[in-house]
Design an enzyme around this catalytic site. Sequence first.
Site, PDB file in Angstrom:
ATOM      1  N   HIS A 191       0.832  -1.209   0.000  1.00 54.94           N
ATOM      2  CA  HIS A 191       0.000   0.000   0.000  1.00 54.94           C
ATOM      3  C   HIS A 191       0.863   1.254   0.000  1.00 54.94           C
ATOM      4  O   HIS A 191       0.575   2.237  -0.685  1.00 54.94           O
ATOM      5  CB  HIS A 191      -0.912   0.018   1.235  1.00 54.94           C
ATOM      6  CG  HIS A 191      -1.978  -1.037   1.211  1.00 54.94           C
ATOM      7  ND1 HIS A 191      -2.626  -1.416   0.065  1.00 54.94           N
ATOM      8  CD2 HIS A 191      -2.518  -1.787   2.210  1.00 54.94           C
ATOM      9  CE1 HIS A 191      -3.505  -2.349   0.347  1.00 54.94           C
ATOM     10  NE2 HIS A 191      -3.465  -2.593   1.640  1.00 54.94           N
ATOM     11  N   ARG A 293      -9.769  -1.683 -12.754  1.00 55.27           N
ATOM     12  CA  ARG A 293      -9.937  -2.727 -11.749  1.00 55.27           C
ATOM     13  C   ARG A 293     -11.384  -2.727 -11.267  1.00 55.27           C
ATOM     14  O   ARG A 293     -11.734  -2.066 -10.292  1.00 55.27           O
ATOM     15  CB  ARG A 293      -8.995  -2.478 -10.574  1.00 55.27           C
ATOM     16  CG  ARG A 293      -7.506  -2.469 -10.911  1.00 55.27           C
ATOM     17  CD  ARG A 293      -6.695  -2.228  -9.645  1.00 55.27           C
ATOM     18  NE  ARG A 293      -5.272  -2.320  -9.815  1.00 55.27           N
ATOM     19  CZ  ARG A 293      -4.451  -1.279  -9.962  1.00 55.27           C
ATOM     20  NH1 ARG A 293      -4.952  -0.049  -9.954  1.00 55.27           N
ATOM     21  NH2 ARG A 293      -3.155  -1.449 -10.103  1.00 55.27           N
ATOM     22  N   ARG A 330     -10.875  -4.916 -16.872  1.00 56.92           N
ATOM     23  CA  ARG A 330     -10.566  -6.249 -16.349  1.00 56.92           C
ATOM     24  C   ARG A 330     -11.786  -6.794 -15.626  1.00 56.92           C
ATOM     25  O   ARG A 330     -12.366  -6.109 -14.775  1.00 56.92           O
ATOM     26  CB  ARG A 330      -9.379  -6.194 -15.391  1.00 56.92           C
ATOM     27  CG  ARG A 330      -8.980  -7.568 -14.851  1.00 56.92           C
ATOM     28  CD  ARG A 330      -7.752  -7.488 -13.964  1.00 56.92           C
ATOM     29  NE  ARG A 330      -8.013  -6.807 -12.699  1.00 56.92           N
ATOM     30  CZ  ARG A 330      -7.077  -6.488 -11.814  1.00 56.92           C
ATOM     31  NH1 ARG A 330      -5.821  -6.772 -12.064  1.00 56.92           N
ATOM     32  NH2 ARG A 330      -7.396  -5.875 -10.677  1.00 56.92           N
ATOM     33  N   ASN A 441       2.972  -7.620 -11.098  1.00 57.08           N
ATOM     34  CA  ASN A 441       2.933  -7.855  -9.653  1.00 57.08           C
ATOM     35  C   ASN A 441       2.754  -9.345  -9.352  1.00 57.08           C
ATOM     36  O   ASN A 441       3.545  -9.960  -8.636  1.00 57.08           O
ATOM     37  CB  ASN A 441       1.792  -7.069  -9.008  1.00 57.08           C
ATOM     38  CG  ASN A 441       1.913  -5.573  -9.236  1.00 57.08           C
ATOM     39  OD1 ASN A 441       2.916  -5.094  -9.758  1.00 57.08           O
ATOM     40  ND2 ASN A 441       0.890  -4.830  -8.845  1.00 57.08           N
ATOM     41  N   ASP A 442       1.692  -9.923  -9.902  1.00 62.11           N
ATOM     42  CA  ASP A 442       1.439 -11.345  -9.658  1.00 62.11           C
ATOM     43  C   ASP A 442       2.419 -12.224 -10.427  1.00 62.11           C
ATOM     44  O   ASP A 442       2.826 -13.283  -9.934  1.00 62.11           O
ATOM     45  CB  ASP A 442       0.002 -11.708 -10.032  1.00 62.11           C
ATOM     46  CG  ASP A 442      -0.957 -11.563  -8.853  1.00 62.11           C
ATOM     47  OD1 ASP A 442      -0.510 -11.763  -7.705  1.00 62.11           O
ATOM     48  OD2 ASP A 442      -2.132 -11.238  -9.070  1.00 62.11           O
ATOM     49  N   ARG A 452       4.492 -11.323  -2.363  1.00 62.41           N
ATOM     50  CA  ARG A 452       4.920  -9.974  -2.735  1.00 62.41           C
ATOM     51  C   ARG A 452       4.750  -8.962  -1.611  1.00 62.41           C
ATOM     52  O   ARG A 452       5.218  -7.835  -1.718  1.00 62.41           O
ATOM     53  CB  ARG A 452       4.141  -9.507  -3.968  1.00 62.41           C
ATOM     54  CG  ARG A 452       2.638  -9.415  -3.763  1.00 62.41           C
ATOM     55  CD  ARG A 452       1.956  -9.003  -5.050  1.00 62.41           C
ATOM     56  NE  ARG A 452       0.517  -8.870  -4.879  1.00 62.41           N
ATOM     57  CZ  ARG A 452      -0.265  -8.203  -5.696  1.00 62.41           C
ATOM     58  NH1 ARG A 452       0.243  -7.599  -6.732  1.00 62.41           N
ATOM     59  NH2 ARG A 452      -1.557  -8.129  -5.485  1.00 62.41           N
ATOM     60  N   CYS A 489       0.587  -3.687 -17.252  1.00 64.21           N
ATOM     61  CA  CYS A 489      -0.242  -2.871 -16.364  1.00 64.21           C
ATOM     62  C   CYS A 489       0.144  -3.038 -14.906  1.00 64.21           C
ATOM     63  O   CYS A 489      -0.510  -2.491 -14.022  1.00 64.21           O
ATOM     64  CB  CYS A 489      -1.723  -3.186 -16.558  1.00 64.21           C
ATOM     65  SG  CYS A 489      -2.173  -4.892 -16.179  1.00 64.21           S
TER      66      CYS A 489
END
Length: 558
Positions: A191, A293, A330, A441-442, A452, A489
């Site tokens: 965050h 998102r 998405r 990220n994933d 992560r 992205c």
Amino acid sequence: MATDESVVIDGTPVVPGVAYAPLLAVHQDVPAEAISAFDAGLTVDEAVATYETAADTVAQRLAARSAASSGHAADLLSATAGIARDSGLRSAVRTRLEAGDDLPAALGSAIEEFVTTFTRLGGVMAERVTDLRDVERRLTAEIVGAPEPGVPDPARPSVLVAVDLAPADTAGLDPASVVALVTERGGPTSHTAIISRQLGIPCVVAASGIMGVKDGTMVLVDGAAGTITVAPPEAAAREQAAAEERLRRELASWSGPGATRDGHRVRLLANVHDGVSARAAAQAPVEGVGLFRTEICFLDESVEPPVEVQTEAYAEVLDAFGPERPVVIRTLDAGSDKPLAFANQADEDNPALGVRGLRLAGVNPGLLDRQLEAIRAAARSTGTTPRVMAPMVATVAEARGFADKVHALGLEAGVMIEVPSAAILARRLLEFVDFLSIGTNDLTQYTMAADRTAGSLAHLTDPWQPAVLTLVSIAAEAGRRADRSVGVCGEAAADPDLAAVLVGMGVTSLSMAPAAVAGVGRRLSRSTMQACEEAATAALGTADPVEARAAARAILEI
């Protein structure tokens, strides 16, 4: 580390930029003497009533901060307020009170139960442990009558450092007074990292030892290199800070479009999650949205929103960009670390590897069908033609089934490359879908088998890891051969140097927080396509992320 000698602390770079200012530490614990002085002579009902009053007060404060914020920060504050109000937490506190604990101890034990559960879930749910601890401190302070913990108000521009920072701490930060953020914990997608990118504040995470530096010490933070120099030579540090200020003024005048110095076009796009963030992003020099998102719109919903409600939410975003700037939507990326009450599966042993993203359509096909119906309705009502992509695709069959549904609605279909199997199969996926979007990220998390959100594993979850770059290059090359667009992205797109490397691999678009667009655009405008390609080749040939960064920069800075 109570010293004035010049030393360098290494961390994981998150947001590039340079800041030279005094250090200001965030100490978040409630004073022990206030807790020990608390009057424990309450009945269970009196203690529960005291708890409920404190929870309501804390939740109202957080909700007020949410209303005064926007974007990701507002959503996180709203979610944190929800933790304070949570009926399950209240029940756990009562259970502990009935077992004989006093109120502060009961709260601590109840929070610990939730921490254990969230940690086991992993992913972003594990990251919410920071929020749980934050709520615990705020509730405890309110119960015992201590001042509310949190970020101190800087008397002058400062570098804010902490063990970790909760959304409530970072959401209200003023970039004019907090010129950089450094944490001992956290990863590149925490965050703190995400909000730092929104604010354009240089940020370094996983900087072990930073809390040992005494308040007021002058430090030089380099968000691109991931270093904090403690008590640096003043003249050199001031020159670096002055150069950073000149760069900021230059970036403020950058207006796009994205292109390399020799004219190779790269579409720079925004990541958004609702109408408010979309309208703000539409004012930035972006060519559209690379990641909408949709699940963020419905985090607080206990039941699936009707098609009409979904349609309205999607239309807000499409309206903000109009027919000339396309939006990539998405479908719901729920499950595991994204808790949607109406979508998540209960009692999964390993939710991070469980039923999430497109896999939800296997157990609840109507969920996806209704969302696609709402997207088509929003497209018709706004006169736009969005592109639609599915998250967590792992097989060719999944991609084909999703593409068939989307194509039947007259829209373009894409899938996200978030797991290694999808990257390896990219060429075959493109036989059925119209585009790919790489979620770094994933992809990094699954490639490196490292959570992560774990600060101790930040070196593994660095998107510059050569293994991750190799998978990105496989997907990009598949797109080039098929003449299909391949975007990025994930947070990697916001790193200017890494963005150039991605373009050199063949990535055609980069989607990021709007605050990062000018920095990425400037980097590309100062690099030729040949330099980007050479930087990509150099990075792919290295053994670790530190080497990869250095190798790429050595070429890009020529």
